[in-house]
Design a protein around this motif. Structure first.
Motif, PDB file in Angstrom:
ATOM      1  N   PRO A 168      11.259 -39.194  43.006  1.00 12.73           N
ATOM      2  CA  PRO A 168      11.555 -38.976  44.426  1.00 12.73           C
ATOM      3  C   PRO A 168      10.949 -40.091  45.283  1.00 12.73           C
ATOM      4  N   ILE A 169      11.713 -40.592  46.232  1.00 14.48           N
ATOM      5  CA  ILE A 169      11.234 -41.605  47.165  1.00 14.48           C
ATOM      6  C   ILE A 169      11.031 -40.945  48.521  1.00 14.48           C
ATOM      7  N   VAL A 170       9.821 -41.055  49.071  1.00 17.31           N
ATOM      8  CA  VAL A 170       9.471 -40.406  50.332  1.00 17.31           C
ATOM      9  C   VAL A 170       9.331 -41.458  51.429  1.00 17.31           C
ATOM     10  N   ARG A 171      10.074 -41.274  52.513  1.00 19.21           N
ATOM     11  CA  ARG A 171       9.961 -42.097  53.709  1.00 19.21           C
ATOM     12  C   ARG A 171       9.992 -41.168  54.920  1.00 19.21           C
ATOM     13  N   ARG A 231      11.451 -37.559  55.013  1.00 16.20           N
ATOM     14  CA  ARG A 231      12.624 -37.437  54.147  1.00 16.20           C
ATOM     15  C   ARG A 231      12.277 -37.807  52.713  1.00 16.20           C
ATOM     16  N   LEU A 232      12.808 -37.039  51.773  1.00 17.76           N
ATOM     17  CA  LEU A 232      12.679 -37.329  50.350  1.00 17.76           C
ATOM     18  C   LEU A 232      14.075 -37.505  49.787  1.00 17.76           C
ATOM     19  N   CYS A 233      14.291 -38.587  49.032  1.00 20.54           N
ATOM     20  CA  CYS A 233      15.614 -38.849  48.455  1.00 20.54           C
ATOM     21  C   CYS A 233      15.482 -39.117  46.962  1.00 20.54           C
ATOM     22  N   ALA A 234      16.466 -38.662  46.196  1.00 22.55           N
ATOM     23  CA  ALA A 234      16.457 -38.836  44.748  1.00 22.55           C
ATOM     24  C   ALA A 234      17.879 -38.697  44.230  1.00 22.55           C
ATOM     25  N   VAL A 235      18.032 -38.954  42.924  1.00 20.17           N
ATOM     26  CA  VAL A 235      19.332 -38.832  42.282  1.00 20.17           C
ATOM     27  C   VAL A 235      19.115 -38.286  40.873  1.00 20.17           C
ATOM     28  N   ALA A 236      20.120 -37.616  40.329  1.00 15.55           N
ATOM     29  CA  ALA A 236      20.013 -37.045  38.986  1.00 15.55           C
ATOM     30  C   ALA A 236      21.049 -37.665  38.056  1.00 15.55           C
ATOM     31  N   TYR A 237      20.686 -37.759  36.793  1.00 19.56           N
ATOM     32  CA  TYR A 237      21.636 -38.178  35.772  1.00 19.56           C
ATOM     33  C   TYR A 237      22.714 -37.106  35.635  1.00 19.56           C
ATOM     34  N   GLN A 238      23.982 -37.525  35.694  1.00 25.04           N
ATOM     35  CA  GLN A 238      25.149 -36.643  35.607  1.00 25.04           C
ATOM     36  C   GLN A 238      25.213 -35.623  36.737  1.00 25.04           C
ATOM     37  N   GLY A 239      24.543 -35.891  37.852  1.00 24.38           N
ATOM     38  CA  GLY A 239      24.478 -34.878  38.890  1.00 24.38           C
ATOM     39  C   GLY A 239      24.813 -35.369  40.272  1.00 24.38           C
ATOM     40  N   HIS A 240      23.804 -35.374  41.157  1.00 24.29           N
ATOM     41  CA  HIS A 240      24.017 -35.653  42.567  1.00 24.29           C
ATOM     42  C   HIS A 240      22.909 -36.543  43.110  1.00 24.29           C
ATOM     43  N   ILE A 241      23.234 -37.248  44.174  1.00 23.02           N
ATOM     44  CA  ILE A 241      22.269 -37.957  44.986  1.00 23.02           C
ATOM     45  C   ILE A 241      22.123 -37.184  46.284  1.00 23.02           C
ATOM     46  N   GLY A 242      20.902 -37.188  46.869  1.00 23.92           N
ATOM     47  CA  GLY A 242      20.735 -36.460  48.112  1.00 23.92           C
ATOM     48  C   GLY A 242      19.376 -36.680  48.728  1.00 23.92           C
ATOM     49  N   CYS A 243      19.184 -36.117  49.925  1.00 24.30           N
ATOM     50  CA  CYS A 243      17.917 -36.188  50.644  1.00 24.30           C
ATOM     51  C   CYS A 243      17.510 -34.790  51.111  1.00 24.30           C
ATOM     52  N   LEU A 244      16.184 -34.559  51.153  1.00 24.92           N
ATOM     53  CA  LEU A 244      15.620 -33.281  51.555  1.00 24.92           C
ATOM     54  C   LEU A 244      14.546 -33.506  52.610  1.00 24.92           C
ATOM     55  N   HIS A 245      14.199 -32.454  53.334  1.00 28.83           N
ATOM     56  CA  HIS A 245      13.030 -32.476  54.196  1.00 28.83           C
ATOM     57  C   HIS A 245      11.781 -32.372  53.318  1.00 28.83           C
ATOM     58  N   THR A 246      10.795 -33.236  53.560  1.00 26.69           N
ATOM     59  CA  THR A 246       9.595 -33.215  52.729  1.00 26.69           C
ATOM     60  C   THR A 246       8.751 -31.961  52.950  1.00 26.69           C
ATOM     61  N   SER A 247       8.797 -31.395  54.141  1.00 23.54           N
ATOM     62  CA  SER A 247       7.936 -30.254  54.442  1.00 23.54           C
ATOM     63  C   SER A 247       8.489 -28.926  53.929  1.00 23.54           C
ATOM     64  N   SER A 248       9.820 -28.794  53.895  1.00 21.94           N
ATOM     65  CA  SER A 248      10.420 -27.508  53.541  1.00 21.94           C
ATOM     66  C   SER A 248      11.279 -27.537  52.284  1.00 21.94           C
ATOM     67  N   GLY A 249      11.704 -28.735  51.872  1.00 23.70           N
ATOM     68  CA  GLY A 249      12.627 -28.832  50.745  1.00 23.70           C
ATOM     69  C   GLY A 249      14.069 -28.547  51.108  1.00 23.70           C
ATOM     70  N   GLN A 250      14.347 -28.331  52.387  1.00 23.73           N
ATOM     71  CA  GLN A 250      15.729 -28.074  52.812  1.00 23.73           C
ATOM     72  C   GLN A 250      16.602 -29.294  52.545  1.00 23.73           C
ATOM     73  N   ILE A 251      17.761 -29.057  51.927  1.00 25.38           N
ATOM     74  CA  ILE A 251      18.667 -30.148  51.607  1.00 25.38           C
ATOM     75  C   ILE A 251      19.383 -30.616  52.877  1.00 25.38           C
ATOM     76  N   LEU A 252      19.292 -31.895  53.161  1.00 23.65           N
ATOM     77  CA  LEU A 252      20.012 -32.490  54.284  1.00 23.65           C
ATOM     78  C   LEU A 252      21.440 -32.826  53.881  1.00 23.65           C
ATOM     79  N   TRP A 253      21.591 -33.364  52.663  1.00 27.03           N
ATOM     80  CA  TRP A 253      22.924 -33.677  52.149  1.00 27.03           C
ATOM     81  C   TRP A 253      22.812 -33.988  50.664  1.00 27.03           C
ATOM     82  N   ARG A 254      23.931 -33.906  49.974  1.00 26.09           N
ATOM     83  CA  ARG A 254      24.025 -34.374  48.597  1.00 26.09           C
ATOM     84  C   ARG A 254      25.458 -34.768  48.305  1.00 26.09           C
ATOM     85  N   GLN A 255      25.617 -35.730  47.424  1.00 30.04           N
ATOM     86  CA  GLN A 255      26.914 -36.237  47.015  1.00 30.04           C
ATOM     87  C   GLN A 255      26.928 -36.410  45.494  1.00 30.04           C
TER      88      GLN A 255
END
Length: 375
Positions: free
Chosen positions: A234-237, A240-264
């Motif tokens: 996970p990369i934190v700026r 915001r925390l952003c990451a990607v998964a093998y065979q899955g999705h890329i997306g960003c979350l709120h660092t404080s709550s883990g709420q998903i902002l978006w994923r593709q």
């Protein structure tokens, strides 16, 4: 399970090396930026036999690296020279997991699942038989060593003495089965880790208590292999925390709550890059293509079909891309146009920013390097 794992790793490593003997990367065919700029190597140091898991690390002005035979190198950040004498660990086994350094200690792991911790003068501080393999770097932070094992557990040890401080186990245990770049990240008093089931977990750094857990990625197809959803570092700026998964999705979350902002939908094995204001996310997928995303909503801002790209890092105004043929290229962050490139020996397997203009990287031929993008 072990046979399945090693077979899968072999397939993935072979596929990642495919193209290393093909034609040069297609960066020179990209539109060229109208501005003036270039990418330059500041220094390049070979440390010997290497693999894609043996990433260098940084502790202040010192760069630490380890090769497969177990020789540690402590290098000066400014010129790549020896900060201290190199030393060899007392192990007969092959080093397979990356080094990490901080608080005056360096770490590495062997193929049989032994975690080794040494002082900067080469004195062994402690070692642990982990009963699991490490396929990503441990993390040294605030006097502790944090590690994510192939068994899906996160453990924290005292950096100087090796005492177990805490251990986190997923309620539904899931193995980390692919060679993704999945080192935990420390920020905001928390340890953030990408798990083997598409989850991101945030743990309190001092006691391992769960702050939140969010499923960033889920299987997009049916079938056993499609269920492999190992998540990258996970990369934190900012918030915001952003990451990607093998065979899955890329997306960003709120660092404080883990709420998903978006994923593709996206499949990648290397960590994403995020700009300094957490407004854009850059990622190279498993097919070697590069895309820039709006960090607020996931909109694709631009993309380049690079085919042999492997890894990416952000510096001010540019993205630095490493290729399987040894090309290290800089593209503008605004539109992906070509700035310049340099040639290295061996596939560029790792990149991370050192500061606003410079990156630290490594190749599969054992080169540790520092590069700068200038405009």
């Amino acid at each position: 399970m072990n046979h399945t794992f090693f077979a899968l790793v072999a397939v993935l490593l072979l596929s990642s090396c495919a193209g290393s003997n093909t034609a040069k990367s297609p960066v020179t065919s990209l539109p060229t930026t109208s501005g003036h700029g270039e990418i330059k190597l500041i220094w390049n140091r070979n440390v010997g036999t290497y693999t894609g898991f043996l990433h260098p690390a940084r502790d202040g002005s010192t760069i630490c690296a380890v090769n497969r035979s177990g020789t540690f190198f402590l290098l000066r950040e400014d010129d790549g020279g020896d900060a201290l004498s190199s030393f060899r660990m007392e192990t007969a086994d092959t080093i397979t997991a990356a080094t990490s350094c901080g608080d005056g200690v360096v770490t590495a792991a062997t193929d049989d699942g032994t975690l080794l911790v040494y002082d900067y003068d080469g004195s062994e501080l402690w070692r642990k038989e982990l009963n699991t393999r490490l396929i990503a770097s441990p993390l040294v932070s605030d006097g502790s060593v944090f590690m994510l094992g192939q068994d899906g557990r996160i453990s924290a040890y005292s950096a100087r003495h090796g005492d177990l401080l805490w251990r986190y186990v997923l309620p539904l245990r899931t193995l980390v089965r692919t060679p993704v770049d999945s080192t935990p990240t420390a920020a905001n008093g928390l340890i953030y880790a990408g798990m083997g089931n598409g989850n991101i977990v945030a743990l309190q750094q001092n006691n391992g208590r769960v702050e939140w857990q969010t499923k960033l990625s889920f299987a997009r197809k049916s079938g056993t292999l499609s269920d492999i959803l190992d998540t990258t570092t996970p990369i934190v700026r900012e918030d915001r925390l952003c990451a990607v998964a093998y065979q899955g999705h890329i997306g960003c979350l709120h660092t404080s709550s883990g709420q998903i902002l978006w994923r593709q939908p996206l499949s990648a094995a290397k960590r994403v890059a995020v700009d300094e204001y957490a407004t854009r996310v850059f990622a190279v997928d498993v097919n070697g293509n590069l895309a820039a995303y709006d960090a607020k909503n996931g909109e694709v801002l631009w993309s380049q079909e690079l085919a042999t790209a492997k890894t990416v890092a952000f510096v001010r105004g540019a993205v630095v891309v490493g290729f399987s043929d040894g090309t290290l290229a800089a593209l503008t962050a605004d539109d992906g146009s070509f700035i310049g490139s340099v040639d290295l020996s061996g596939e560029v397997a790792f990149l991370q920013p050192l500061n606003a203009e410079e990156v630290l990287g490594a190749t599969l031929s054992g080169d540790i390097f520092r590069a700068v993008v200038v405009f």
